[in-house]
Write an enzyme that holds these catalytic residues in place. Structure first.
Site, mmCIF file in Angstrom:
data_model
loop_
_atom_site.group_PDB
_atom_site.id
_atom_site.type_symbol
_atom_site.label_atom_id
_atom_site.label_comp_id
_atom_site.label_asym_id
_atom_site.label_seq_id
_atom_site.Cartn_x
_atom_site.Cartn_y
_atom_site.Cartn_z
ATOM 1 C CB SER A 198 -0.440 9.476 3.967
ATOM 2 O OG SER A 198 -0.923 9.648 2.660
ATOM 3 N NE ARG A 199 5.355 4.074 2.258
ATOM 4 C CZ ARG A 199 4.837 2.882 2.417
ATOM 5 N NH1 ARG A 199 4.124 2.342 1.466
ATOM 6 N NH2 ARG A 199 5.037 2.205 3.519
ATOM 7 C CB VAL A 200 -0.326 10.108 -1.702
ATOM 8 C CG1 VAL A 200 -0.858 11.255 -2.539
ATOM 9 C CG2 VAL A 200 -0.240 8.851 -2.537
ATOM 10 C CB THR A 213 -0.910 -0.003 1.240
ATOM 11 O OG1 THR A 213 -0.121 -0.359 2.377
ATOM 12 C CG2 THR A 213 -2.031 -0.992 1.087
ATOM 13 C CG ASP A 214 0.010 4.020 -2.540
ATOM 14 O OD1 ASP A 214 0.955 3.475 -3.098
ATOM 15 O OD2 ASP A 214 -1.140 4.057 -3.016
#
Ligand SMILES: Nc1ncnc2c1ncn2[C@@H]1O[C@H](COP(=O)(O)OP(=O)(O)OP(=O)(O)O)[C@@H](O)[C@H]1O
Ligand SMILES: [Mg+2]
Length: 488
Positions: A366-368, A340-341
């Site tokens: 949260s990588r975004v 997941t991101d």
């Protein structure tokens, strides 16, 4: 009265007309036999032309999915196996499993084959689509930049989600995972995101509560439930997330936006393990078969933000996973974290201390991130993560009652207000305007002048004022909301 001969005379020409043009000729049909059946799987022989993932038909209308093709066919049953026995005939279909998709599915409760569980009419399908579909290619994707607000302030501020992202909700049992997902659904009530909630292996009473919460929150019309409770055949539980993604992709592929919640993938992995062991596949780590990583990554890759050329639709995935005693390094949690991101980790200790939602700020990411945050929120939220992390450290330090300087004391007091502000009851998603207003109160010092206990009342006052004034003067609003709360 018509005699039998008269009836036959009338019927024969009509039947003959109907058969005109139909050429009767012999054809081959392979009919297989069940070799063995039980525990949700069947072994079948005598169907040499069967292909992988082909749908097989068993007596009584029970469907099965051909998954292993070496010699005897290993088959996952998508229905009850009680009435099947060895020797019964099996027919190949040459087709894969397809489920209905369409706008009319919204508001319904369906099983993973698309059959209604809500005692409503049969679903009005626009089309039937295969449950297993390839993910969009790199060329068809665009960057994730549009926000998807969950209504949970601590997530929207610190770990913002973007449309097309895959964010894992992970934590021990009963720490509020489902509640955060339900709030995310409720928060889409007046927006343009369609929600699909897949319940896998849960108690029927738990699923009913989720449906009731969504109904009470007024978001039922925008939500579709795909339900395979704990007592459903394992094959149906196994199929549920695929069906949910296919039904959600209908919106992604028509230039709209969808959110799919899978509650939860740990149970899905356990069902996959159970079926694989019964199919006599070799077990690997924790007895899971080797393909469990591939299984979940292929599924979650279907979440995407599409390029303008493909209509610009999006599918956001919020899979849920359960940990045992907070162990994030177990096989399935590590797999899912790497697929997941980002993840929102809910901590059992925080939950039992009363900090709800129990988001562990240090272990969530949260990588975004901020790219997909509304600008008005981003400006306020940017310094929060660092401030919060520093506060948690300082708080431990000051708990021993040591002498602290004025600056440290102020930082701890500020942090306590931040924590009080980010606490939130479930089924109570916060609109963006309220989130922005309360973070403004935090950054401009309004909250520092109030006692910590007054923070929830301040927020309620702020929310009430915002409802009556759509375009408010924030400064005046702060003063009004803080009035009478014992501020200095
Ligand atoms: N923010 C909150 N404030 C107060 N109570 C909450 C909050 N979030 C969840 N709860 C309560 O905690 C309990 C567990 O919540 P929930 O069912 O969402 O957890 P879960 O992690 O999904 O549990 P399970 O592992 O059983 O699926 C519920 O009774 C719910 O009402
Ligand atoms: Mg739950």
């Amino acid at each position: 009265m018509t005699t039998l001969t008269q009836a036959l005379d009338a019927w024969v020409p009509a039947a003959a007309r109907r058969l005109d043009g139909v050429r009767a000729e012999p054809r081959f049909e392979f009919v297989g036999r069940i070799v063995s059946v039980g525990d949700g799987i069947a072994r079948v022989s005598g169907l040499p032309e069967t292909r992988a993932d082909e749908l097989l038909l068993f007596p009584g209308g029970v469907a099965g999915l051909a998954v292993d093709l070496d010699g005897e066919i290993g088959c996952i049953l998508l229905g009850e196996d009680r009435h099947l026995s060895a020797g019964a005939p099996v027919h190949g279909t040459g087709a894969v499993v397809r489920v209905p998709v369409g706008d009319a599915l919204m508001g319904r409760v369906l099983d993973p084959l698309g059959q209604p569980l809500d005692e409503g009419a049969p679903v009005a399908a626009e089309r039937f689509e295969p449950v297993e579909r390839p993910a969009p290619s790199i060329a068809d994707r665009a960057a994730v930049t549009e926000p998807l607000l969950t209504g949970t302030a601590i997530i929207d501020a610190l770990f913002p989600l973007g449309r097309g992202q895959r964010e894992l909700l992970i934590g021990d049992r009963a720490v509020g995972k489902t509640s955060i997902a339900v709030d995310a659904i409720l928060n889409q009530r007046d927006g343009d995101v369609f929600c699909v909630y897949a319940a896998i292996g849960q108690k029927a009473s738990g699923v009913r509560e989720v449906i009731e919460a969504v109904r009470r929150g007024g978001a039922l019309g925008r939500t579709l439930f795909v339900v395979a409770p704990a007592d459903a055949p394992p094959g149906l539980q196994w199929l549920a997330p695929y069906t949910a993604f296919t039904m959600a992709e209908h919106f992604r592929d028509s230039g709209r936006h969808a959110l799919v919640i899978v509650d939860d993938l740990t149970k899905h992995a356990a069902v996959h393990r159970q079926l694989s062991l019964l199919l006599r596949r070799p077990p690997g780590r924790e007895a899971y078969p080797g393909d469990v990583f591939c299984l979940h990554s292929r599924l979650l890759e279907r979440a995407a933000k599409l390029s303008p050329a493909r209509g610009g639709g999006s599918l956001t995935a919020l899979p849920i996973a359960e940990t045992q005693a907070g162990n994030l390094s177990a096989y399935i949690p590590t797999n899912l974290i790497s697929i997941t991101d980002g993840q929102v980790y809910l901590d059992a200790k925080l939950f039992h201390e009363g900090q709800k939602p129990a988001v562990d700020v240090g272990r969530s990411v949260s990588r975004v991130g901020g790219k997909a945050q509304p600008p008005e929120l981003r400006a306020l939220a940017e310094p929060l993560r660092l401030q919060y992390a520093q506060f948690l450290e300082l708080e431990v330090f000051t708990r021993f009652g040591g002498m602290v300087d004025e600056k440290t004391r102020a930082a701890v007091a500020h942090g306590q207000r931040m924590r009080a502000l980010l606490a939130q009851r479930h089924s109570n998603p916060q609109p963006l305007a309220l989130q922005v207003a309360q973070l403004t109160a935090l950054s401009d010092g309004t909250l520092d002048r109030l006692p910590v206990e007054a923070v929830p009342r301040f927020r309620s006052a702020l929310a009430a004022l915002l409802e009556t004034r759509p375009d408010p003067d924030l400064k005046a609003l702060m003063r009004e909301a803080a009035a009478g709360l014992g501020g200095s």
